[in-house]
Design an enzyme around this catalytic site. Structure first.
Site, mmCIF file in Angstrom:
data_model
loop_
_atom_site.group_PDB
_atom_site.id
_atom_site.type_symbol
_atom_site.label_atom_id
_atom_site.label_comp_id
_atom_site.label_asym_id
_atom_site.label_seq_id
_atom_site.Cartn_x
_atom_site.Cartn_y
_atom_site.Cartn_z
ATOM 1 N N CYS A 200 -2.870 0.190 7.587
ATOM 2 C CA CYS A 200 -2.051 1.541 7.188
ATOM 3 C C CYS A 200 -2.557 2.645 8.274
ATOM 4 O O CYS A 200 -1.718 3.292 8.544
ATOM 5 C CB CYS A 200 -2.425 1.981 5.776
ATOM 6 N N CYS B 283 -6.481 2.082 4.602
ATOM 7 C CA CYS B 283 -7.293 0.749 5.369
ATOM 8 C C CYS B 283 -7.247 0.785 6.935
ATOM 9 O O CYS B 283 -6.300 0.980 7.728
ATOM 10 C CB CYS B 283 -6.475 -0.504 4.759
ATOM 11 N N HIS C 81 0.862 -1.158 -0.015
ATOM 12 C CA HIS C 81 -0.058 -0.038 -0.040
ATOM 13 C C HIS C 81 0.954 1.106 -0.009
ATOM 14 O O HIS C 81 2.009 1.200 0.428
ATOM 15 C CB HIS C 81 -1.038 0.251 1.328
ATOM 16 N N GLU D 209 0.693 4.125 1.721
ATOM 17 C CA GLU D 209 1.127 4.625 3.208
ATOM 18 C C GLU D 209 2.308 3.873 3.874
ATOM 19 O O GLU D 209 3.170 4.415 4.145
ATOM 20 C CB GLU D 209 -0.016 4.682 4.014
#
Length: 153
Positions: A88, A78, A53, A55
């Protein structure tokens, strides 16, 4: 932070995500920019196939410098991960970011407000909906349609 800096950094996050469109399925393309003292300290976009992801990549690149930074994210971080890995939102809390600015909500069942709730419960200020219309039009029309395929809804 000034609204002008917020706009500049969110536009940068949108550009990062736009460059990943079509390569992150089944996840949406997300951009993340970490800013501290008015300077970008790290930035990233969702990896191929949806992992890693945005982040988590930006936080890894920033390391300890992420503490006290502002995270600009094109979609809600998330709240849970299907893999069981830290979400995240957990990573942002653990990194001790000072604030998170989010363009769009994430309607996916693993997010859907869970990420924002985790951030807020940890005392992290969250600004939602910043440049949301622009991000939605540029990045998430197809993703949102895939979650709700009935065009009448």
């Amino acid at each position: 932070m000034s609204e002008a800096l917020d706009e500049l950094m969110m536009r940068r996050a949108i550009v990062l995500a736009r460059a990943r469109l079509g390569r992150t399925q089944p996840n949406p393309a997300v951009g993340c920019v970490l800013v501290k003292d008015g300077q970008v300290i790290a930035e990233a976009a969702t990896g191929a196939g949806g992992r890693p992801h945005a982040e988590e990549q930006a936080l890894a690149a920033a390391g300890g410098a992420a503490e006290g930074a502002v995270a600009y994210v094109t979609m809600e971080p998330c709240g849970r991960r299907s893999s069981g890995a830290p979400s995240c939102s957990e990573r942002l809390v653990d990194a001790k970011v000072a604030r998170v600015v989010i363009a769009c909500e994430n309607p996916d069942v693993l997010s859907a407000g869970h990420g924002v709730a985790r951030l807020k419960s940890a005392g992290v200020p969250v600004d939602q909906g910043f440049l949301a219309d622009e991000a939605r039009a540029a990045l998430y029309r197809d993703f949102l349609q895939s979650l709700n395929p009935d065009p009448k809804d």
